[in-house]
Design a protein around this motif. Structure first.
Motif, short mmCIF file in Angstrom:
data_model
loop_
_atom_site.label_atom_id
_atom_site.label_comp_id
_atom_site.label_asym_id
_atom_site.label_seq_id
_atom_site.Cartn_x
_atom_site.Cartn_y
_atom_site.Cartn_z
N ASN A 1 0.84 -1.19 0.00
CA ASN A 1 0.00 0.00 0.00
C ASN A 1 0.87 1.24 0.00
N MET B 1 -7.60 2.91 1.16
CA MET B 1 -7.86 2.45 2.53
C MET B 1 -8.76 1.22 2.52
N ASP B 2 -9.77 1.23 1.67
CA ASP B 2 -10.67 0.08 1.53
C ASP B 2 -9.87 -1.17 1.16
N TRP C 1 -7.65 -2.33 4.22
CA TRP C 1 -8.39 -2.96 5.31
C TRP C 1 -8.95 -4.30 4.88
N GLU C 2 -9.36 -4.43 3.62
CA GLU C 2 -9.86 -5.72 3.17
C GLU C 2 -8.73 -6.75 3.14
N LEU D 1 -6.10 -6.82 5.00
CA LEU D 1 -5.82 -7.17 6.40
C LEU D 1 -6.91 -8.06 6.98
N SER D 2 -8.15 -7.72 6.72
CA SER D 2 -9.26 -8.49 7.24
C SER D 2 -9.24 -9.91 6.68
N LEU E 1 -2.21 6.34 10.89
CA LEU E 1 -2.83 5.03 10.68
C LEU E 1 -2.04 3.95 11.43
N TRP F 1 -3.50 1.50 14.22
CA TRP F 1 -3.36 0.04 14.16
C TRP F 1 -2.83 -0.48 15.51
#
Length: 193
Positions: free
Chosen positions: A103, A111-112, A115-116, A118-119, A142, A146
Motif C-alpha cells: 500500500n 484504505m478500503d 483494510w480488506e 488485512l481483514s 494510521l 493500528w
C-alpha cells in the motif's frame, strides 16, 4: 513473491515525493522480476507505478471496473488489462493474482483495499504479506491507530504482525520476504477467540 498487488491513489498530490516514490516502487519491482498487479488506471500514483514498471521491462496487470474504463481512465499500454463488473470483483482478482500487497499513499479506495487485505488475512482467506510504505510519514496516524486497535484488544496480538511497515521499498520488500503467516481466525479454537 512473483506478483505484488500495489494499492495506491489515482490522485497526483502537489508534493512530488509521492509520484517519485510510486515510480521507485514500479522500477524496483520490475528490476527484481516481480510483476505488478494494480488498479488499471493511468492517473496519479497508479499511472506512475505502472509506467515506471513498464519502462523497466516489467509485467503490469491492471484490474479495473467497467465504469472506470468508460470514464477513460484505463491504462491501455499494460501487459494485461482485466475488466470486471464491480469493485468487489476487482479486489478478489487482486487477491487471486498476487502473492503479496503493498500500500502506497491514497484515499478512501486505497484504505478500503488495505483494510480488506488485512481483514482477509486475519480471517484466513489468504496468507500473503501486506506491506505499508510510509512515504513522507503519510501513514503515521494510521500506524498509531493500528497499534491502538491492538492495545484495546480489537486486533489480536498474533495478528498485529500482519501489517508490515517500512519507509523504503527495499526495506519493505525485505520484511515482506521474511513474513511468517499467523494463525487465522478460521483455524483458532473457540477459547482463543
Amino acid at each position: 513473491m512473483k506478483r505484488i498487488a500495489v494499492y495506491c491513489g489515482s490522485a497526483s498530490p502537489a508534493d512530488p515525493v509521492y509520484i517519485e516514490s510510486a515510480r521507485t516502487v514500479g522500477r524496483t519491482l520490475a528490476a527484481r522480476g516481480i510483476g505488478v498487479i494494480y488498479g488499471g488506471g493511468k492517473l496519479g500514483l497508479m499511472g506512475a507505478v505502472a509506467d515506471a514498471a513498464l519502462a523497466t521491462g516489467g509485467e503490469v496487470i491492471g484490474v479495473i471496473p467497467t465504469a472506470l474504463v468508460n470514464a477513460e481512465v484505463a491504462h491501455r499500454g499494460l501487459t494485461e488489462l482485466h475488466v470486471v463488473d464491480t469493485m468487489h470483483e476487482r479486489k478478489a482478482r487482486f487477491t487471486e493474482l498476487a502473492d503479496g500487497f503493498i500500500n502506497l499513499p491514497g484515499g478512501t479506495g486505497t484504505m478500503d483495499e488495505l483494510w480488506e487485505a488485512l481483514s482477509w488475512a486475519q480471517l484466513g482467506y489468504h496468507s500473503d504479506p501486506i506491506g505499508l510504505l510510509n512515504i513522507a510519514g503519510y501513514y503515521d496516524k494510521l500506524i498509531e491507530f493500528w497499534e491502538h486497535m491492538g492495545k484495546v484488544g480489537f486486533v489480536r496480538a498474533q495478528h498485529q504482525s500482519l501489517l508490515i511497515v517500512a519507509n523504503t521499498v527495499d526495506d519493505l520488500l525485505a520484511r515482506m520476504a521474511d513474513f511468517e503467516p499467523t494463525v487465522p481466525i478460521i483455524r483458532m479454537k473457540r477459547e482463543d477467540l
